[in-house]
Design an enzyme around this catalytic site. Structure first.
Site, short mmCIF file in Angstrom:
data_model
loop_
_atom_site.label_atom_id
_atom_site.label_comp_id
_atom_site.label_asym_id
_atom_site.label_seq_id
_atom_site.Cartn_x
_atom_site.Cartn_y
_atom_site.Cartn_z
N ASP A 155 -79.45 38.87 33.20
CA ASP A 155 -78.62 39.06 34.38
C ASP A 155 -79.29 40.09 35.29
O ASP A 155 -80.27 40.73 34.91
CB ASP A 155 -77.20 39.47 34.01
CG ASP A 155 -77.14 40.79 33.25
OD1 ASP A 155 -78.13 41.54 33.26
OD2 ASP A 155 -76.09 41.08 32.65
N ASP A 196 -71.81 32.27 29.25
CA ASP A 196 -72.10 33.44 28.42
C ASP A 196 -70.85 34.29 28.34
O ASP A 196 -70.02 34.29 29.25
CB ASP A 196 -73.25 34.27 29.00
CG ASP A 196 -72.75 35.23 30.08
OD1 ASP A 196 -72.50 36.42 29.76
OD2 ASP A 196 -72.60 34.81 31.24
N CYS A 199 -65.85 24.40 9.21
CA CYS A 199 -67.06 25.09 9.69
C CYS A 199 -68.10 25.16 8.57
O CYS A 199 -67.77 25.45 7.42
CB CYS A 199 -66.70 26.50 10.17
SG CYS A 199 -68.12 27.45 10.78
N CYS A 226 -70.84 27.20 8.72
CA CYS A 226 -71.67 28.41 8.86
C CYS A 226 -71.79 29.14 7.53
O CYS A 226 -71.05 28.86 6.57
CB CYS A 226 -71.09 29.33 9.93
SG CYS A 226 -69.66 30.32 9.42
N CYS A 281 -68.47 30.78 6.27
CA CYS A 281 -67.43 29.87 5.78
C CYS A 281 -67.83 29.14 4.50
O CYS A 281 -66.96 28.77 3.70
CB CYS A 281 -67.07 28.87 6.87
SG CYS A 281 -66.14 29.62 8.25
N HIS A 307 -69.63 33.81 12.06
CA HIS A 307 -68.68 32.70 12.20
C HIS A 307 -68.31 32.47 13.66
O HIS A 307 -68.34 31.32 14.14
CB HIS A 307 -67.41 32.92 11.39
CG HIS A 307 -66.37 31.92 11.77
ND1 HIS A 307 -66.44 30.59 11.40
CD2 HIS A 307 -65.28 32.03 12.59
CE1 HIS A 307 -65.44 29.93 11.94
NE2 HIS A 307 -64.72 30.78 12.68
#
Length: 354
Positions: free
Chosen positions: A71, A248, A286, A288, A291, A317
């Site tokens: 940015d 974002d 999930c 991930c 999880c 997560h």
């Protein structure tokens, strides 16, 4: 980009100071975001853009192999309120760290981002509050246009692309007028993308959504559209429905640090006592690391005793869910079933207890 292709829609985790809070680059890579965001204001102050350049740029400095968007520093500077002074040349501001005086102009913002070596560079804009009166907003937009021209004239790295930022608050006529001004510059030297700024900065959510619904599709269709600083699951789904490509937000990691988890069944607070003896994962849908490895009981314990691992596992997560939401949304778009996907996703958000 020079560091890889970004398939949209895409969510960018925020790496404000050269790191996505609580995660190693390897952990972040396993989550699979296609691009991350770095912060010009913070990195320009510490450790300094020239130092990062001597280390080969931000990619090398933080060991991130994928694309990076930086940015302009404008949002952070303008949020300092009483600690800054705006002129036509730029903004004089006091560092939030030690009170020292600094100057940020369009040219200086471009110089910092060139030194950081990001793939996508954001033009310096004046980011007004969502409730700024119309007359002052018009003055601000005119200055942003002049600054955009100065950003466009500054030489960037050969691999860097510049995005223009559209302002106008929730006034559709001002946004359209500003877009016309941007496209006049674009006709001479094209931008690589277009961002919608100045939303989620104090205005009611209903007004933000109404603005997006009416305006996003008016941005050029042949280049990416970036909605800045917006990233709840609800906002992502709404933005994608109306033509946004890139998002974002700090929300996934910030919520994670407070024990609030985003799941396919809605929001979950891992601090609550009902999770103390739960054998369930955070989100059974999930895949991930968090999880597939740990129970809610373990995460509840870590958070209650103040272990740093709690914030890391929660962040893994939340980012996995948010990045995954945009990934599955893309697949639904490609398979021409997005409306059904969006409806089912929203319906499932209401099935989890806090």
């Amino acid at each position: 980009t020079a560091h890889g292709t970004v398939l949209t829609p895409a969510f960018m985790p925020v790496g404000t100071q050269g790191t996505v809070k609580g995660l190693t680059p390897r952990q972040l890579s396993e989550i699979g975001p296609q691009m991350i965001l770095g912060n010009t204001y913070h990195l320009g102050l510490r450790p300094g853009d020239e130092l990062i350049a001597r280390f080969g740029g931000l990619h090398t400095f933080m060991d991130w192999k994928g694309p990076i968007l930086t940015d302009s520093g404008g949002f952070q500077v303008f949020s300092l309120a009483g600690l800054r002074k705006i002129t036509e040349e730029g903004v004089t501001f006091q560092s939030h760290i030690d009170g020292s005086s600094h100057f940020l102009s369009p040219e200086r913002s471009m110089e910092i981002q060139r030194n950081l070596g990001s793939d996508v560079v954001m033009a310096l804009d004046e980011c007004p509050h969502g409730r700024l009166e119309r007359g002052k907003l018009e003055v601000s937009i005119a200055r942003t246009t002049r600054w955009l021209q100065r950003c466009r004239e500054f030489p960037l790295g050969s691999h860097q692309g510049l995005f223009a930022i559209n302002q106008g608050g929730t006034h559709l006529d001002l946004r359209r007028n500003h877009l016309e001004q941007i496209l006049e510059i674009d006709a001479r030297t094209p931008f690589q993308g277009f961002a919608v700024g100045g939303l989620s900065v104090g205005e009611p959510k209903e007004e933000m959504n109404a603005t997006l619904a009416d305006f996003v599709r008016e941005l050029p269709q042949d280049r990416p559209r970036y909605l800045m600083g917006v990233g709840t699951p609800e906002d992502l789904l709404f933005g994608i429905e109306h033509g946004v490509d890139i998002f974002d937000c700090v929300l996934p990691t910030r919520e994670a640090r407070h024990g609030r988890l985003l799941t396919s069944r809605g929001r979950l607070n891992i601090k609550n006592a009902r999770h103390r003896e739960s054998h369930e994962p955070v989100d059974p849908d999930c895949s991930c690391y968090t999880c597939t490895t740990f129970t809610r009981a373990y995460l509840h314990h870590l958070f209650r005793v103040g272990e740093l691992l709690a914030m890391t596992l929660n962040s893994i997560h939340n980012l996995s869910y948010t990045v995954g939401l945009t990934r599955t949304a893309r697949q639904a778009l490609l398979e021409d079933r997005f409306p059904d996907f969006a409806r089912r996703t929203r319906d499932h958000w209401n099935t989890e207890e806090p």
